[in-house]
Scaffold this motif. Structure first.
Motif, short mmCIF file in Angstrom:
data_model
loop_
_atom_site.label_atom_id
_atom_site.label_comp_id
_atom_site.label_asym_id
_atom_site.label_seq_id
_atom_site.Cartn_x
_atom_site.Cartn_y
_atom_site.Cartn_z
N GLN A 85 9.73 -32.87 -3.37
CA GLN A 85 10.69 -33.38 -2.40
C GLN A 85 11.06 -32.34 -1.35
OE1 GLN A 85 13.95 -35.73 -4.05
NE2 GLN A 85 15.24 -35.02 -2.38
N ARG A 86 11.14 -31.09 -1.77
CA ARG A 86 11.47 -30.03 -0.83
C ARG A 86 10.40 -29.91 0.25
NH1 ARG A 86 14.13 -24.60 -1.67
NH2 ARG A 86 13.37 -23.36 0.06
N ALA A 89 10.54 -32.81 2.71
CA ALA A 89 11.60 -32.66 3.71
C ALA A 89 11.17 -31.68 4.81
CB ALA A 89 12.88 -32.18 3.04
N ASP A 92 8.68 -33.36 7.05
CA ASP A 92 9.40 -34.25 7.98
C ASP A 92 10.00 -33.44 9.12
OD1 ASP A 92 10.77 -36.59 5.52
OD2 ASP A 92 8.97 -36.73 6.77
N PHE B 54 14.93 -32.42 -7.38
CA PHE B 54 15.62 -31.69 -6.34
C PHE B 54 17.07 -31.60 -6.74
CE2 PHE B 54 15.13 -29.74 -2.32
CZ PHE B 54 16.44 -29.63 -1.90
N ARG B 126 15.92 -38.79 5.92
CA ARG B 126 14.89 -39.08 4.90
C ARG B 126 15.14 -38.29 3.62
NH1 ARG B 126 11.88 -40.25 9.63
NH2 ARG B 126 11.00 -42.34 9.31
N HIS B 127 15.54 -37.04 3.76
CA HIS B 127 15.84 -36.21 2.59
C HIS B 127 17.00 -36.81 1.80
CE1 HIS B 127 16.35 -32.63 0.14
NE2 HIS B 127 17.61 -32.54 0.52
N ARG B 130 15.82 -39.79 -0.09
CA ARG B 130 15.16 -39.44 -1.36
C ARG B 130 16.19 -39.02 -2.41
NH1 ARG B 130 11.79 -36.48 2.43
NH2 ARG B 130 10.05 -37.85 2.95
N ASN B 131 17.18 -38.26 -2.00
CA ASN B 131 18.20 -37.78 -2.94
C ASN B 131 18.99 -38.92 -3.56
OD1 ASN B 131 17.75 -35.06 -2.78
ND2 ASN B 131 19.57 -34.57 -1.57
N TYR B 135 15.50 -45.06 -0.24
CA TYR B 135 14.22 -45.03 0.47
C TYR B 135 13.30 -46.12 -0.09
CZ TYR B 135 11.08 -42.17 3.52
OH TYR B 135 10.29 -41.68 4.53
#
Lengths: 209, 263
Positions: A85-86, A89, A92, B54, B126-127, B130-131, B135
């Motif tokens: 996920q990092r 991001a 993106d 995350f 977007r981050h 996801r968190n 999404y």
């Protein structure tokens, strides 16, 4: 990696090139239908497009519009979105910045005359510097992580367009130069960039470069 | 429904525990007792070892004293029950260049998620998506959400251009042309029937659309009158308890929408 047969309907080059480059490099098969401006004006296709724009992208029963949504969808399927996920991001973030510069470039291309070109080229080093900085770190192979991602494909095309616009534009950026050279040497990309298909397609149809 | 990350791991464990309890017989096996009693410990251990984990928060936003490009992410974090710190940057200080030089692209906003710093407002959305499981439930929904968010971004760019470059000369033309852009979102909202753009719960695209529509209602209070699905969407989003609390707060109300004071 198996992909459903993908079909794409798009105008010549323009924004769709980044999609093509990604698919070509990954060896994904796809059908493509090219629409000229004349066809676009005469048909009812525009009215059937969600935002009245091309490209249209079909993957099985999924129909997608918006170039960047299409790119992200493909990146997820093809494993080009980072390892976690990092990284996703950060990809993106890089991609949004590349899109900002691409939008500036397209705006310049569609201007009536060359009056904006000087200002654009003067600002270009400032725009390119963050990418140079990112790629000159220890793990400078790709923009994020140790694998090519959707952001890399966008940057490659952006850099190629800018070398056409102004051949010396990368002289002050050794990391960008070596990055471009390395990515263009990838076998599928090398073959594609040397193909008549790529060479005969104007960057923006009907516009000077 | 999340299948990855902490939430995905939690769901997987719940499903394992549920399966084990539904096949209960006379005696409880030691392994089943272990799972039930140590469920939370297992969640944490697996979460820490999950490569897709995350660790969220705390959140900090660094931005100018406007809603601007942070409007949507603030509404999203509020609705998701998140607290965040605001670092407000004075524009005169910004022009000195010290902070600007530390920003990857020389721009704000910046989101800090724990020790992780991110720039670019749509990357941040977007981050957060996801968190917070916003999404979509699968790849298809994710793609459609991306598409809608990109459509909202196109409208946002037009709005920003009018506000900063053409307000006095171009406002009336912009308002007149607005239905030609809003009708696309109306069509999608009406077709989906759930009250959201994609799927059956809010995604980051919904928060982005909601925020841009709030700004357009300030510009022209009647702009949604011919778009019943969008009007209902704005009403329902505004009525969500955590969003209502945020929109009623001083923190929200005191900030101008745009940096030049135009709206």
């Amino acid at each position: 990696m198996y992909l459903n047969r993908i079909s794409m309907v798009c105008a010549l080059t323009g924004r769709a090139e980044v999609i093509r480059v990604m698919l070509k490099d990954q060896g994904a098969e796809f059908d493509e239908k090219v629409i000229t401006m004349e066809m676009w004006k005469e048909s009812t296709l525009k009215a059937s497009c969600l935002f009245g724009q091309l490209p249209i992208f079909e993957d099985g029963d999924l129909t997608l519009y918006q170039t960047n949504a299409i790119r992200r969808h493909l990146a997820r399927k093809l494993g080009l979105y980072g390892k976690d996920q990092r990284e996703a991001a950060l990809i993106d973030m890089m991609d949004e910045a590349i899109q900002d510069l691409l939008n500036k470039y397209i705006k310049l291309m569609f201007e009536k005359d060359d009056s904006g070109k000087e200002g654009y080229l003067k600002a270009l080093p400032t725009d390119l510097k963050p990418f140079e900085k990112t790629l000159s770190g220890d793990k400078g192979s790709f923009l994020v992580g140790d694998k090519i991602s959707l952001a890399d494909y966008a940057l490659v095309i952006l850099l190629i367009h800018h070398q056409v616009l102004s051949p010396p534009c990368l002289h002050a950026f050794p990391s960008l130069q070596s990055y471009l050279k390395r990515l263009c040497a990838r076998p599928n990309l090398h073959a594609y960039f040397h193909s008549d298909d790529f060479k005969n397609r104007p960057i923006i149809p009907g516009k000077r470069t | 429904m999340a299948t990855t990350g902490v939430r995905g791991t939690v769901r997987k464990i719940d499903s394992i525990v549920q399966k084990s309890t539904t096949t209960r017989i006379n005696s409880v096996s030691p392994s089943r007792m272990f799972l039930e009693y140590h469920r939370r410990l297992i969640y944490v251990c697996l979460a820490l070892h999950s490569s897709n984990n995350f660790a969220m928060g705390p959140y900090t936003i660094t931005y100018f004293g406007v809603r601007g490009r942070c409007g949507a992410m603030r509404i999203m974090m509020a609705d998701q029950g998140q607290e965040w710190k605001e670092i407000v940057v004075d524009f005169a200080d910004w022009m000195k260049g010290d902070l600007k030089a530390t920003c990857v692209f020389g721009q704000l906003p910046k989101l800090e998620d724990g020790g992780f710093a991110l720039y670019q407002s749509n990357a941040i959305l977007r981050h957060l998506g996801r968190n917070h499981d916003a999404y979509g439930k699968d790849g298809k929904e994710a793609a459609l959400i991306d598409m809608m968010c990109d459509g909202v971004e196109d409208l946002r760019l037009k709005y920003v251009k009018m506000i900063y470059q053409e307000y006095d000369t171009g406002k009336d033309v912009y308002i007149k042309d607005l239905p030609n852009h809003l009708d696309k979102f109306e069509a999608v909202m009406a077709k989906n029937k759930t009250g959201f753009l994609v799927g059956d719960k809010p995604s980051f695209a919904d928060y982005s659309l909601f925020e841009v529509l709030l700004n357009h209602l300030v510009l022209c209070s009647s702009c949604l009158d011919t778009f019943p699905s969008l009007k209902s969407f704005v009403e329902k989003m505004s009525a969500r308890p955590k969003i209502k609390t945020f929109l009623d707060s001083e923190a929200y109300k005191k900030l101008p929408i745009n940096g030049n004071g135009k709206q």
